[in-house]
Design a protein around this motif. Structure first.
Motif, PDB file in Angstrom:
ATOM      1  N   SER A   1       0.840  -1.201   0.000  1.00 17.89           N
ATOM      2  CA  SER A   1       0.000   0.000   0.000  1.00 17.89           C
ATOM      3  C   SER A   1       0.875   1.251   0.000  1.00 17.89           C
ATOM      4  N   ARG A   2       0.296   2.344  -0.454  1.00 16.66           N
ATOM      5  CA  ARG A   2       1.042   3.590  -0.474  1.00 16.66           C
ATOM      6  C   ARG A   2       1.390   4.036   0.953  1.00 16.66           C
ATOM      7  N   TRP A   3       0.533   3.691   1.937  1.00 13.07           N
ATOM      8  CA  TRP A   3       0.814   4.042   3.326  1.00 13.07           C
ATOM      9  C   TRP A   3       2.125   3.443   3.787  1.00 13.07           C
ATOM     10  N   VAL A   4       2.394   2.183   3.375  1.00 13.20           N
ATOM     11  CA  VAL A   4       3.638   1.510   3.768  1.00 13.20           C
ATOM     12  C   VAL A   4       4.843   2.334   3.322  1.00 13.20           C
ATOM     13  N   VAL A   5       4.799   2.820   2.080  1.00 10.29           N
ATOM     14  CA  VAL A   5       5.933   3.571   1.542  1.00 10.29           C
ATOM     15  C   VAL A   5       6.062   4.922   2.234  1.00 10.29           C
ATOM     16  N   THR A   6       4.949   5.652   2.394  1.00 13.20           N
ATOM     17  CA  THR A   6       5.033   6.968   3.026  1.00 13.20           C
ATOM     18  C   THR A   6       5.479   6.856   4.477  1.00 13.20           C
TER      19      THR A   6
ATOM     20  N   VAL B   1       7.527   4.574   5.720  1.00 14.85           N
ATOM     21  CA  VAL B   1       8.967   4.310   5.717  1.00 14.85           C
ATOM     22  C   VAL B   1       9.738   5.561   5.311  1.00 14.85           C
ATOM     23  N   TYR B   2       9.270   6.231   4.264  1.00 17.96           N
ATOM     24  CA  TYR B   2       9.937   7.464   3.839  1.00 17.96           C
ATOM     25  C   TYR B   2       9.979   8.468   4.999  1.00 17.96           C
ATOM     26  N   GLY B   3       8.874   8.613   5.703  1.00 17.06           N
ATOM     27  CA  GLY B   3       8.807   9.568   6.795  1.00 17.06           C
ATOM     28  C   GLY B   3       9.753   9.220   7.932  1.00 17.06           C
TER      29      GLY B   3
ATOM     30  N   LEU C   1      17.142   9.501   4.699  1.00 19.90           N
ATOM     31  CA  LEU C   1      16.596  10.025   3.450  1.00 19.90           C
ATOM     32  C   LEU C   1      16.417  11.532   3.577  1.00 19.90           C
ATOM     33  N   ASP C   2      16.330  12.177   2.427  1.00 17.43           N
ATOM     34  CA  ASP C   2      16.157  13.626   2.379  1.00 17.43           C
ATOM     35  C   ASP C   2      14.986  13.913   1.451  1.00 17.43           C
TER      36      ASP C   2
ATOM     37  N   GLY D   1      11.919  15.558  -4.811  1.00 19.00           N
ATOM     38  CA  GLY D   1      11.552  14.208  -4.422  1.00 19.00           C
ATOM     39  C   GLY D   1      12.325  13.709  -3.213  1.00 19.00           C
ATOM     40  N   THR D   2      12.347  12.400  -3.071  1.00 17.10           N
ATOM     41  CA  THR D   2      13.026  11.764  -1.943  1.00 17.10           C
ATOM     42  C   THR D   2      14.319  11.146  -2.422  1.00 17.10           C
ATOM     43  N   ARG D   3      15.398  11.458  -1.695  1.00 14.26           N
ATOM     44  CA  ARG D   3      16.717  10.958  -2.074  1.00 14.26           C
ATOM     45  C   ARG D   3      17.429  10.414  -0.844  1.00 14.26           C
TER      46      ARG D   3
END
Length: 479
Positions: free
Chosen positions: A60-65, A67-69, A77-78, A84-86
């Protein structure tokens, strides 16, 4: 800044969630951390938008957001509007710590076709780190005071793993944990020397390191020829009678370097010889877990636990850097090997090994490794068939290498030298000969364990160019 491909296949490979346990957001977080730590996601590398990565990985998109957060908050991550995210250029608190001296990595050829090296890009770093962390966190204080190097739980975990993976017949009392296969050979050779042995029957050709270790402990090598059915047991018996040698070092699951299994008839003959002369067979199980066309052949040890020593390690299945191996010993040899005076891996490493095996981490790592090696081997075979169709390829669908016969008039040694000029690592099969002066076909041993997938075709193209140039100039025929 570094850019990373964002097609689904690339991200599914780069962030392999199957290598980790737990909920999907935990597995994705561990996969991203591992990719950053190993350099597969270098500093500045761009990650795809959350929607695209979610679709690529089937989460799900929630999983990615989520983790990114989390990783952005830690500075791994930045995330910036418009870019974007790097991967951060300086990760987290590392920027506040004293700078460590730079580490110069060992130089390896760009096109690495040398045998004996696993895929170091996919070493199970995160899985081992988790096992090590859990071992440190959960081990009672008293266990950390061990001074004798014997960790029963590690021996028990190895006995259980080898029983299900290699069909061995042994309990924890039969297992000795070593610093690797060479360390195991050193202990065995020292023990056998103390029991009166002076010679070791070895396959010709074979891996030279094991022979060298045995020789350093006083066991001279007696060569025995190898053919398409493995070591010639009739020749071995004759050499045993001639020299009095009663110990044999063999690779029955996948002979190195010829690449064949020992036939069933010869397995029985080898065991019969050991029983008849009160001898011992040392089974080097160096890459037996990698079989791509069928289930791996069971260990020879199961046929005669009283006459066979099984020697193995994590060097090919995981990475040589762990420095962990094992011996499975007959009852009559255990005390002599344990008294051989060699140090064992640290208590912490053995406790981590216990976790690593009991949690199924090695099994999960091997599932992914088999799939990668199978694809790479198929790609290598296809490239060889296209660019060197006149050259015969041999060796079963197993392990991390195959054998290439060269055209008439082309010497393997010349191809090795020519390949080096192109930064291609190649190996002449004569390197592994015990009797190098005996006439033999001109062959190369091609390893594909640590060859990057995108470089397979180019590596073979350069190899083919070297072979064709030498054939055209008739270099080998003039010598």
């Amino acid at each position: 800044m570094a850019e990373v491909q964002t097609n689904p296949v690339a991200w599914e490979t780069l962030l392999d969630l199957s290598a980790f346990d737990g909920p999907r957001h935990v597995r994705l977080e561990l996969a991203v951390r591992d990719a950053v730590a190993t350099g597969r996601l270098p500093a500045g590398a761009a990650l795809p938008p959350s929607r695209l990565l979610a679709a690529s990985l089937g989460v799900s998109r929630w999983v990615v957001t989520e983790v990114y957060g989390r990783l952005t908050a830690e500075g791994i991550l930045d995330a910036r509007t418009g870019s974007g995210t790097r991967v951060a250029t300086r990760i987290g608190v590392a920027a506040t710590r004293p700078e460590l001296p730079p580490v110069t990595p060992q130089r390896r050829p760009r096109f690495d076709l040398a045998p004996g090296v696993p895929d170091l890009r996919h070493a199970p770093r995160a899985l081992w780190l988790r096992a090590l962390s859990e071992a440190l966190a959960d081990t009672p204080d008293a266990e950390l005071f061990r001074l004798d190097g014997d960790v029963p739980s590690a021996r028990g975990a190895l006995a259980a793993y080898l029983s299900r993976a290699r069909f061995t017949r042994a309990d924890a009392d039969a297992v000795v944990v070593t610093h690797g296969a060479a360390d195991g050979m050193r202990r065995l050779a020292r023990a056998l020397r103390g029991l009166g042995h002076r010679a070791l029957l070895v396959e010709d050709p074979s891996w030279q390191r094991m022979r060298q270790v045995a020789a350093a402990e006083g066991l001279g090598s007696v060569p025995v020829r190898v053919d398409e059915h493995g070591v010639d047991v009739d020749a071995l018996v004759a050499a045993s009678v001639r020299t009095g040698a009663r110990a044999a070092l063999v690779t029955p699951a996948h002979q190195f370097p010829v690449g064949v299994p020992l036939s069933a008839e010869r397995r029985e003959g080898l065991i019969a010889w050991a029983r008849a002369c009160d001898g011992v067979v040392i089974e080097d199980d160096y890459d037996a877990e990698f079989r791509y066309d069928r289930r791996p052949i069971g260990a020879l040890q199961a046929m005669a636990p009283d006459r066979v020593v099984l020697a193995g390690s994590l060097s090919k299945t995981a990475t040589p850097a762990l420095g962990i191996g094992w011996l499975v010993l007959p009852p009559w040899l255990r005390d002599d090997v344990r008294d051989a005076g060699a140090a064992t891996p640290s208590t912490i490493d053995q406790l981590a090994l216990t976790r690593f095996l009991a949690a199924g981490s090695l099994d999960r790592h091997l599932r992914g490794a088999r799939a990668r090696y199978r694809r790479r081997r198929e790609a290598l075979l296809a490239a060889l068939a296209h660019r060197l169709p006149e050259c015969r390829v041999s060796g079963i669908a197993a392990g991390l290498h195959l054998v290439l016969d060269l055209p008439p008039g082309v010497r393997a040694a010349d191809v090795v030298r020519a390949g080096a000029a192109y930064d291609v690592a190649l190996t002449d099969i004569r390197r592994y000969r015990v009797s190098p002066d005996v006439p033999a076909p001109e062959r190369l041993v091609l390893g594909y364990g640590d060859l990057a997938d995108p470089l397979v075709d180019e590596a073979v193209s350069l190899l083919a160019a070297a072979v064709r140039d030498l054939a055209a100039r008739g270099v080998g025929a003039s010598r």
